[in-house]
Design an enzyme around this catalytic site. Structure first.
Site, PDB file in Angstrom:
ATOM      1  N   THR A 100     -17.948  19.695   1.257  1.00 45.96           N
ATOM      2  CA  THR A 100     -19.048  18.841   0.835  1.00 45.96           C
ATOM      3  C   THR A 100     -18.762  18.321  -0.554  1.00 45.96           C
ATOM      4  OG1 THR A 100     -20.309  20.529  -0.296  1.00 45.96           O
ATOM      5  CG2 THR A 100     -20.718  20.299   2.062  1.00 45.96           C
ATOM      6  N   ASP A 147       0.852  -1.184   0.000  1.00 46.02           N
ATOM      7  CA  ASP A 147       0.000   0.000   0.000  1.00 46.02           C
ATOM      8  C   ASP A 147       0.883   1.228   0.000  1.00 46.02           C
ATOM      9  OD1 ASP A 147      -2.609  -0.926  -0.075  1.00 46.02           O
ATOM     10  OD2 ASP A 147      -2.499  -1.544   2.032  1.00 46.02           O
ATOM     11  N   SER A 178     -15.148  22.177  -1.863  1.00 47.50           N
ATOM     12  CA  SER A 178     -14.210  23.161  -1.316  1.00 47.50           C
ATOM     13  C   SER A 178     -14.586  23.398   0.141  1.00 47.50           C
ATOM     14  CB  SER A 178     -14.288  24.469  -2.108  1.00 47.50           C
ATOM     15  OG  SER A 178     -15.580  25.023  -1.997  1.00 47.50           O
ATOM     16  N   GLU A 226     -20.655  18.456  -2.983  1.00 50.93           N
ATOM     17  CA  GLU A 226     -21.157  19.353  -4.030  1.00 50.93           C
ATOM     18  C   GLU A 226     -20.198  20.492  -4.317  1.00 50.93           C
ATOM     19  OE1 GLU A 226     -25.293  20.615  -3.191  1.00 50.93           O
ATOM     20  OE2 GLU A 226     -25.392  18.583  -2.333  1.00 50.93           O
ATOM     21  N   THR A 227     -19.800  21.204  -3.269  1.00 50.70           N
ATOM     22  CA  THR A 227     -18.946  22.386  -3.500  1.00 50.70           C
ATOM     23  C   THR A 227     -17.505  21.963  -3.738  1.00 50.70           C
ATOM     24  OG1 THR A 227     -18.484  22.577  -1.157  1.00 50.70           O
ATOM     25  CG2 THR A 227     -20.365  23.817  -1.992  1.00 50.70           C
ATOM     26  N   LYS A 240     -10.867  27.255  -0.138  1.00 50.00           N
ATOM     27  CA  LYS A 240      -9.808  26.503  -0.815  1.00 50.00           C
ATOM     28  C   LYS A 240     -10.398  25.203  -1.331  1.00 50.00           C
ATOM     29  CE  LYS A 240      -7.655  23.590   2.717  1.00 50.00           C
ATOM     30  NZ  LYS A 240      -8.093  23.834   4.093  1.00 50.00           N
TER      31      LYS A 240
END
EC number: 7.2.2.6
Lengths: 564, 186, 684
Positions: free
Chosen positions: C381, C312, C386, C383-384, C399
């Site tokens: 999240t 790994d 960022s 969605e964003t 960021k």
């Protein structure tokens, strides 16, 4: 002196020069690639058709072995029949009698196993029919058997994973028609043109210049002599084999016959390289064999050219070397060279009497047969070497920290078991039967076997069983070996030492071929290197030395030291 | 085994024809073109065959070059060496006796000049040759008995000496039968 | 870090136990497992009978009683030495295992028992040895965990230093891949319910101890093959010695029984025969010392053969997580301003990356701002894609990945600066991860995150390559990043964006090509791959499923342990090979000692073979036998420590070992026997 050394050098160089192209040719034959002898195909196809054989049908190693053993079984009865009835069979101008049962058994087995140990003398013991239909026939087909066995192992080593090792009949027939027959034919013609007889007449009666009445034996010798040398059969048309002036008339025929002794065995090593496309591996094997061969050779040549120390003490001129049992036209060096080549392969024909050679020459010939894998018999020599490779791979594989593998196949308990048994067998047969004969002789020295007393007498018995177990056929001929004891015991040794060492390597190769192929990595032990070659060499010599040191010490070594 | 027995029998039979009948006949056919026709070269004196050129014969009379000792007395009905081991004391006594005999018949020759071949048996018992030294040590005796100059006999030995193959390979030798017949013809 | 490991070979107590064991092991039924030493035992018994016969005056021809008794004693000593080697190896292995096991014995366990008809759960305190598989026990802060098990409820910090030597506590919780606890470790905080996963006496440690102990120890395939070879050699010498009798009779030589037995025992490969099982046990012991529990001896052996190693990325090749390594402000933005914004953006970011940004910002001279009263944390999240912070009055610092910030910036009508776009590409191709920082939808610059490759890892991979082992990095990174790290770290291949089944497929593909594959894993979803791999090493912290599936368990949870395991496997095989070579090479000298001794009197010519000029036949035979015996204890340290493995390529390694052990094996006994003869000869 110098000319004698040059002469043996010439034999070896010519052999290697011929063996390389022959090796490539042999590889092509077994790979089924086109060769210039393809005009034989219709004949071969005709034979397949008559014999109801499908040469393209691949068989497992077990099926192939069954085919091999069955046909050998048939030949045994054929031989017994001929030898025990030769008296009334055709082509018997000298009226030689049929053989006794024990001599026929010994002779049948001896020729069946490609050994050609002769407890009879060619001039008086067999008829022309027996020489051709029995002995010469065996000289072809048993050589073909050994070569077919090796071809199966080649095939097993080449395939990544397979249960099929080709077709025995096809390998066998091609060995006879494509390799042995052409080689024998060419050599027989050379011999005939140099004065070797090829006729059907009986012994000639002659009154010599001095007025002695003598007879001279002859017959269809050339045809048989060619194949007996090429097929590492050995023995001879005449009782003293190639020491006989008609069997081996001059230095040139000696060169030809001597080349024939080692030609196919060496060519087989190269054939392996061409067949697997691993030329380095072939050179490694050739290197190991040649190193061993030269070690034994140099000792023997040196001591034969030095002469018998006991005769040196008589203050006569021994500048030609030890001449007892040797022919002037060959000289000491070529006789010693022949002695080592004939024992290094399983040939066993002689051009000088081994019994009369100096003690260390005898020791070298014995060691040669005790190892039985330096060049070796046609086909089977490689099989014996294969066993040593397996053992060497096992030990050296461990030494580099990997469970051992050879050509991408893991060597495990089952293969080691077979390899160990085969390696053990040779030691067992030689030592235990020599022990038996020593015991019988010690109990009753009046059996009168031994032509020489003391250490040398022991060497005679040791040599006989070593030669039998190596399927060699040469002998310390002073031994009175045409007795039921020797005929039967040698016969038993011969059978065991022929078939088990064929079955063993084929079984190992067959099992390995069935295993998964492991690709090479940096951690894999390379088997085509000088280092590994040295390892194989060490394994071969250590096993031989450890097994036979006491016996050698009591025979030739004791004689050597007592002669000093 | 059962499935293989029929092919084995048939294979044996067919190969018998090829290897035991056809092959020897081909070699025999070639032999008819060979100088000796596969019969072995014979030597005749006055139209009578006295021997095979390549097979040695016994010469023990002082007027002939002796051939080597033979375990079969040069009877080529069979062949064989003495098979005596190098340390066998009976054998060594026999060699010593041969040396003594030689010295009696060749009193001018020092012991150290006797080539070992003259006191040891050959392998076949039919050795047709001697080394040049083997012939040379006998020259004095023969010259004396036959009343010939030694040079002439020596010359004869020289002309009958066959050098190494191509001058490079193997020992030199003298065919004793040819040499002795030439001697008789002098 | 690791518990101190005893390297002394002969610890007092251990030697005493081993000594006692050496005698117990003389039992023929035990000896029978080792054909070589069994043959010696028979020889010793024969000598005993000869001595008895002489003592009652029955065998005058056999030589003096004293001499025969000495030979008998030396043979007995040979047996004891061999047994001692085995016993010592066992004792060391057991001691190692015991020290691990001791911690968990007789620990009180608070087991939950369902009692009575009403099925009331009640807490009972019982000794840990009575815990059965399936029982559930409870552990609270301060408790020692009584046995191996799986957490079924709760979460706890646990001190595993007793097992791993690692002092930092670890967190274990129910569900997931960190649910497994080990007996003997200590709960530091919280409360967990644990289900027992093993029967008493069947834990991995118990199994390992059984492997070390004689009774259930099975020979590995390679050991069997070697034993066959050694048995073959033994048989050869049986033949040699038996046939020597009629040979000697022929030569009018009388050989006493003692000489036959001495010759036989000297010739058979007693050195390797006596040390063979010790070598195998020592291999397992060495892996135990490396804190690896092996479930079979075969696994250690196989480890030496590994062709492919799956590792790994995280934790093995790189140190944990990515770290911020650079700030790249866009044109017109000062370094100070960017640093300040970067610090703000990560103020509430608890991820390792976020922490590393704070760290780098402080290094660059930025001051860690305090969180303003009414700041609003923006968490990451899907969605964003960022995260960031909203500061009063109206500052929005974000960021995130380049594309999400670009979308946000461009939607606000601003331009994404070219130089930053350029930098982003640069970072990505260098295997880094770019995080773009924006303030009020204007790009300020980019933070570069990089994987940190463990120091020294390149050398280890180089070493593996020389051993012929191919290394494969498994990572969830995209192929570009993966390729970069693979190149820098020096691994041969990588699996990028790896899903658990990718590992499995890779292993199967390699195996189909005949390769042996090793991997390390901890999660339940690793289990099938661990089982499929030829050597599967489960981390002790991993799930029970993973531990069951693998054939080794690493107590240290150290992903680089595989490298050590491979070397241990190789050492094991090499020790066997080299000692076999040594043992057999020894025979040459022994022959030169004994054979002339046997025949010198009756065949004076053979005196020439006495090249060592040994004093007398008796002294020669005795010297050879003594040498044969004492070489065993002299080689015990080598057998237990193993022959050093050097990754110099197979041929070079063979050359080296042949020179040391082959040539050495040839020469050493000549010197040894001569020296012993000088002593014995003057004394006889």
């Amino acid at each position: 002196m110098l000319q004698e050394i040059l002469g043996i050098g010439l034999i070896f160089v010519l052999t290697v020069l011929l063996a390389l192209p022959l090796g490539r040719y042999i590889a092509k034959v077994y790979l089924g690639q086109p060769t210039w002898l393809d005009f034989m195909s219709p004949l071969e196809n005709f034979i397949y058709k008559v014999c109801r054989i499908n040469p393209k049908k691949e068989m497992t190693w077990q099926e192939n072995l069954a085919a091999l053993l069955t046909i050998n079984f048939v030949w045994f009865f054929w031989m017994m029949f001929i030898l025990m009835n030769q008296g009334w069979l055709p082509l018997n101008p000298d009226g030689n009698p049929s053989m006794s049962a024990d001599l026929a058994f010994n002779t049948a087995v001896s020729f069946l196993v490609n050994c050609n140990l002769q407890h009879y003398s060619g001039e008086t013991g067999v008829t022309y029919f027996s020489q051709l239909a029995g002995l010469m026939f065996m000289q072809f087909v048993t050589a073909g058997t050994g070569m077919a066995a090796a071809a199966m192992v080649f095939k097993a080593m080449k395939e990544h994973q397979t249960s099929q090792l080709g077709n025995f009949y096809s390998y066998f027939l091609k060995s006879c028609t494509r390799i042995l027959l052409p080689v024998a034919l060419v050599s027989a013609v050379i011999l005939v043109f140099n004065g070797t007889p090829m006729n059907w007449e009986g012994k000639a009666n002659i009154v010599t210049v001095q007025g002695d009445s003598v007879q001279v034996s002859r017959g269809p010798a050339a045809a048989m002599i060619a194949i007996k040398q090429a097929g590492t059969n050995g023995g001879g048309y005449f009782g003293v084999n190639s020491a006989h002036p008609l069997e081996n008339p001059n230095y040139l025929t000696n060169i030809v016959e001597n080349i024939l002794i080692i030609l196919i065995p060496i060519a087989f090593v190269f054939a392996l390289g061409f067949y697997l496309n691993r030329k380095k591996l072939a050179w490694m094997i050739f290197g190991v064999m040649t190193l061993g061969f030269f070690l034994l050779l140099s000792v023997s040549v040196y001591f034969e050219m030095q002469g018998n120390p006991a005769i040196t003490k008589m203050n006569i001129n021994q500048s030609l070397g030890s001449m007892e049992g040797k022919e002037i036209r060959f000289g000491a060096a070529a006789s010693a060279f022949w002695g080592i080549t004939t024992t290094t392969t399983s040939n066993g024909s002689v051009n000088a009497m081994h019994d009369s050679m100096t003690p260390l020459s005898g020791a070298m010939q014995l060691i040669d047969m005790m190892i039985n894998a330096l060049y070796g018999g046609v086909g089977v020599g490689f099989l014996n070497f294969y066993i040593f490779i397996i053992i060497a791979v096992f030990i050296s594989g461990l030494m580099v920290g990997r469970t051992p593998e050879f050509l991408g196949k893991k060597i495990e308990a089952k293969e080691m078991k077979i390899a160990t048994i085969i390696a053990l067998l040779h030691t067992f047969l030689i030592l235990s039967f020599t022990a038996l004969s020593s015991y019988v002789f010690t109990q009753d020295p009046s059996v009168g076997w031994l032509n020489n007393p003391g250490f040398h007498g022991f060497s005679e018995m040791l040599y006989e069983y070593t030669s039998s177990s190596a399927n060699n056929g040469s002998g310390f001929e002073g031994l009175g070996d045409n007795t039921p004891f020797w005929n039967i015991t040698c016969g038993i040794v011969l059978i065991m030492s022929r078939y088990l060492p064929i079955i063993g390597p084929i079984a190992i190769a067959g099992i390995l071929a069935n295993k998964k192929y492991i690709p090479e990595s940096a951690g894999t032990l390379k088997t085509d290197t000088a280092t590994f070659g040295f390892m194989v060499f060490a394994v071969i010599f250590i096993i031989a030395a450890l097994s036979f040191f006491p016996a050698l010490a009591l025979g030739p070594l004791a004689e050597f030291f007592s002669l000093r | 085994m059962k499935t293989h027995i029929v092919p084995a029998l048939l294979m044996t039979a067919t190969l018998f024809v090829l290897l035991v009948v056809i092959y020897p006949l081909i070699v025999w056919g070639f032999a008819q073109f060979a100088p000796e026709k596969g019969q072995g070269e014979t030597v005749s004196v006055n139209g009578k065959v006295v021997g095979f050129a390549k097979v040695g014969q016994k010469f023990t009379e002082d007027k002939y070059f002796w051939s080597r000792p033979s375990a079969v007395e040069y009877n080529a009905a069979s062949s064989g060496g003495s098979n005596k081991g190098p340390s066998n004391s009976d054998y060594l006594a026999q060699v010593q006796a041969r040396i003594d005999t030689f010295l009696v018949h060749n009193p001018t020759i020092p012991k150290s000049a006797i080539p070992a071949e003259l006191v040891t048996a050959s392998g076949s018992g039919l050795d047709p040759d001697l080394s040049p030294q083997g012939a040379e040590v006998q020259v004095a005796r023969i010259a004396k008995i036959r009343n010939l100059p030694e040079d002439k006999v020596n010359e004869l030995v020289k002309t009958h000496t066959q050098g190494p193959l191509l001058g490079l390979f193997g020992p030199s030798k003298v065919n004793i039968l040819a040499l002795n017949l030439a001697l008789d013809n002098l | 870090m690791k518990r101190s490991q005893s390297t002394s070979l002969f610890q007092g107590g251990m030697a005493k136990t081993a000594l006692l064991e050496s005698f117990i092991k003389l039992n023929p039924r035990v000896m029978f497992r080792n054909p070589v030493m069994f043959a010696v035992e028979i020889g010793t018994l024969v000598m005993l009978l000869v001595c008895l016969q002489i003592a009652v005056g029955g065998a005058a021809s056999q030589g003096s009683l004293v001499y025969n008794v000495i030979i008998f004693s030396v043979l007995l000593l040979t047996l004891l030495f061999a047994n001692f080697a085995e016993a010592l190896a066992e004792a060391r292995g057991k001691a190692q295992a015991d020290s691990l096991r001791k911690t968990r014995e007789e620990t009180p366990a608070k087991v939950i028992r369902t009692l009575g008809r009403l099925k009331v759960n009640e807490l009972q305190i019982i000794p840990s040895s009575q815990l059965e598989k399936g029982d559930v026990f409870v552990c609270e802060a301060g408790d020692i965990i009584p046995t191996d098990g799986e957490i079924i409820e709760g979460l706890a910090t646990i001190d595993e230093s007793a097992i791993t030597g690692e002092s930092a506590p670890v967190i274990r919780e129910a569900g997931g891949d960190k649910s497994s606890v080990t007996g003997g470790t200590k709960v530091l905080s919280d409360h967990i319910k644990v289900k027992v996963t093993t029967q008493p006496g069947e834990s991995f440690l118990d199994k390992m101890i059984a492997l070390v102990e004689g009774a259930s120890r099975q020979k590995t395939p390679n050991e069997i093959a070697l034993t066959i070879l050694l048995a073959g050699f033994t048989l050869i010498f049986v033949i040699v010695c038996v046939t020597l009798k009629p040979f000697a009779d022929y030569s009018h030589t009388y050989i006493p029984v003692s000489a036959f037995i001495a010759l036989f025992v000297c010739l058979i490969p007693t050195t390797i025969g006596g040390l063979l099982s010790a070598i195998g046990i020592a291999g397992m012991d060495r892996s135990l010392r490396a804190n690896v529990i092996t479930k079979s001896g075969k696994a250690v052996e196989t480890a030496g053969d590994i062709d492919t190693l799956l590792l790994d990325k995280t934790g093995t090749i790189t140190i944990g997580n990515r770290k911020a390594t650079n700030f790249w402000p866009t044109t017109g933005i000062s370094e100070e301003r960017f640093t300040a914004s970067a610090l703000f953006s990560s103020l509430a970011d608890e991820t390792p990356e976020g922490k590393s940004i704070i760290e780098l910002g402080q290094q660059k001279g930025g001051k860690l701002p305090t969180m303003p009263q009414n700041a609003e944390m923006i968490t990451f999240t899907a969605e964003t894609r960022s995260s960031g912070i909203n500061l009063p009055p109206n500052i929005r610092i974000r960021k995130g990945a380049q594309d999400s910030i670009r979308m946000m910036v461009e939607r606000a009508g601003n331009i994404f600066p070219d130089d930053t776009a350029q930098k982003v590409r640069e970072i990505a191709t260098n295997g880094g991860t770019p995080l773009v920082v924006s303030e009020n939808e204007k790009v300020l610059g980019v933070i570069e995150l990089q994987d940190v490759i463990k120091p020294g890892i390149q050398e280890r991979f180089e070493r593996l390559r020389k051993m012929g082992v191919k290394t494969v990095m498994v990572t969830g990174d995209n192929p570009l990043t993966a390729k970069y790290i693979a190149t820098v770290a020096g691994v041969d291949d990588f699996i990028a964006e790896a899903k658990p089944e990718d590992k499995m497929n890779y292993i199967k593909a390699e195996q189909a090509n005949g390769k042996l594959v090793a991997m390390m894993g901890d999660g339940t979803n690793d289990a099938p791959a661990l089982a499929q791999a030829d050597v599967g090493v489960a981390m002790n912290s991993g799930t029970q499923a993973a531990k069951e599936a693998g054939n080794m368990v690493d107590l240290d949870n150290d992903p680089t342990k595989l490298i050590e395991i491979v070397e241990i496997g190789k050492q094991l095989l090499m020790t066997r090979g080299t000692l076999t070579t040594f043992s057999i090479a020894n025979d040459v000298a022994k022959y030169f000692a004994i054979v002339p001794a046997l025949f010198m009197t009756s065949i004076p010519a053979l005196q020439a073979l006495n090249i060592m000029h040994l004093a007398s036949p008796e002294s020669a035979i005795l010297s050879a036998v003594i040498f044969n015996a004492i070489i065993i204890p002299l080689l015990i340290p080598l057998a237990l420590k193993g022959v050093t493995y050097k990754p110099i390529g197979a041929s070079a390694l063979l050359r080296r070992n042949l020179l040391i052990y082959g040539l050495g094996g040839l020469i050493v006994p000549f010197i040894g026997i001569k020296l012993i003869d000088l002593i014995v000869g003057s004394w006889l």
